[in-house]
Design a protein around this motif. Structure first.
Motif: not given
Ligand code: AVJ
Length: 320
Positions: A217, A221, A224, A230, A232, A235, A255, A259, A261
């Motif tokens: 994950r 980050r 981002n 953005d 998450n 998620a 996912s 969603q 992004v």
């Protein structure tokens, strides 16, 4: 005026932006594992290497400790060039062997991270005051950026089974680049994770404490922070499985729900329910598969050492 928290003030790296745009537009979304490694990602990887389930690092260290004093004495290695140096923890075993043999002159750690490199270089200069340390900043998937003059024979080391991160054509390009830099008498030392019981391999990428999941994950980050995206991270689910035809671990971020992004400069990226982003491949080898990569790059296997359980191997390549 609103400011996006944690987003950097400077503009995104245009090469990274182009690469990410391409990877997110592919039918199977895919990004390079190099985007795991900011400060936090490097720390999470260090934590992975200490996990009970993650056998490669400690097995490789054992092999290096057992073999390097003899190998380095035989080769008379004067320069060590290390591809993707990281924290240079395992490099010390080779450097100690070079000092033991009385041949240590130059250490060239190559890494993408300039800050990491200069920290490592500063520490090593204190620990080995009579050896030159000349760090080179380079993305080894694209170039080596070697110093112009080096004492020979040199040893090019590519440890940790990082070769597994490359699809075969890219692996061959990388090995060919090393081969192209080698002079007669120079050698190439590579660590490879071996093909074995699938459950054992899968456990190494699905640790009970979820460190690997957080490492996975962390790529979101990094996106981002670097690109102002953005994502998450919470998620997305961690998925790691062995793909037996290509003999590789694949890591994905899945996912579970649809969603969207936003990535500035790229636009809105949508994920369907169950759709994944592939974040890493980790190819597993045997002597034959290494021989094939080497042959395509103009190298040949000169020596091969593995542990009693055949988990991991160190291989020495020479110009063919
Ligand atoms: C650093 C590429 C060797 O493939 O085993 C560890 C990275 N990914 N756990 C590997 C990694 C998930 C590692 N390499």
């Amino acid at each position: 005026m609103t400011r996006r928290l944690l987003a950097r003030e400077s503009v995104a790296d245009p090469r990274m932006l182009a690469e990410v745009a391409q990877g997110l537009a592919a039918p199977q979304k895919e990004l390079s594992p190099k985007y795991f490694y900011d400060q936090r990602g490097s720390e999470l990887f260090e934590e992975i290497t200490r996990l009970e389930e993650y056998y490669p690092t400690r097995t490789e260290r054992g092999l290096l400790e057992a073999w390097m004093p003899l190998l380095i004495r035989r080769l008379g290695t004067r320069s060590l060039v290390e591809l993707g140096a990281g924290s240079a923890e395992k490099s010390r075993i080779i450097l100690d062997a070079m000092h033991g043999a009385g041949t240590a002159e130059l250490y060239v750690p190559i890494d993408v991270s300039a800050t990491f490199l200069s920290q490592t270089a500063a520490r090593l200069r204190v620990e080995y005051p009579r050896m030159q340390v000349e760090p080179a900043i380079a993305d080894i998937s694209e170039e080596l950026n070697l110093p112009r003059r080096m004492p020979h024979p040199a040893l090019y080391a590519f440890l940790g089974s990082t070769i597994g991160n490359f699809y075969p054509p890219a692996a061959i390009r990388l090995l060919s680049r090393v081969r192209g830099a080698m002079e007669p008498g120079d050698r190439f030392l590579m660590g490879v994770d071996l093909r074995k019981d699938v459950a054992r391999i899968e456990a190494a990428y699905n640790d009970a404490r979820g460190v690997t999941a957080e490492f996975n994950r962390n790529m979101l980050r990094v996106l981002n922070y670097e690109l102002g995206a953005d994502f998450n991270p919470a998620a997305f689910d961690h998925l790691a499985f062995y793909e037996p035809v290509a003999h590789r671990i694949e890591m994905h971020l899945v996912s579970p729900r649809p969603q969207m992004v936003t990535v500035p400069g790229i636009g809105v990226v949508s994920f369907n329910a169950g759709e994944s982003l592939r974040t890493e491949i980790s190819c597993k080898h045997d002597r034959e598969s290494v021989a094939q990569l080497f042959e395509a790059a103009g190298l040949e296997i000169e020596a091969w050492r593995s542990d009693p359980d055949s988990l991991f191997a160190l291989v020495v390549g020479a110009p063919a």
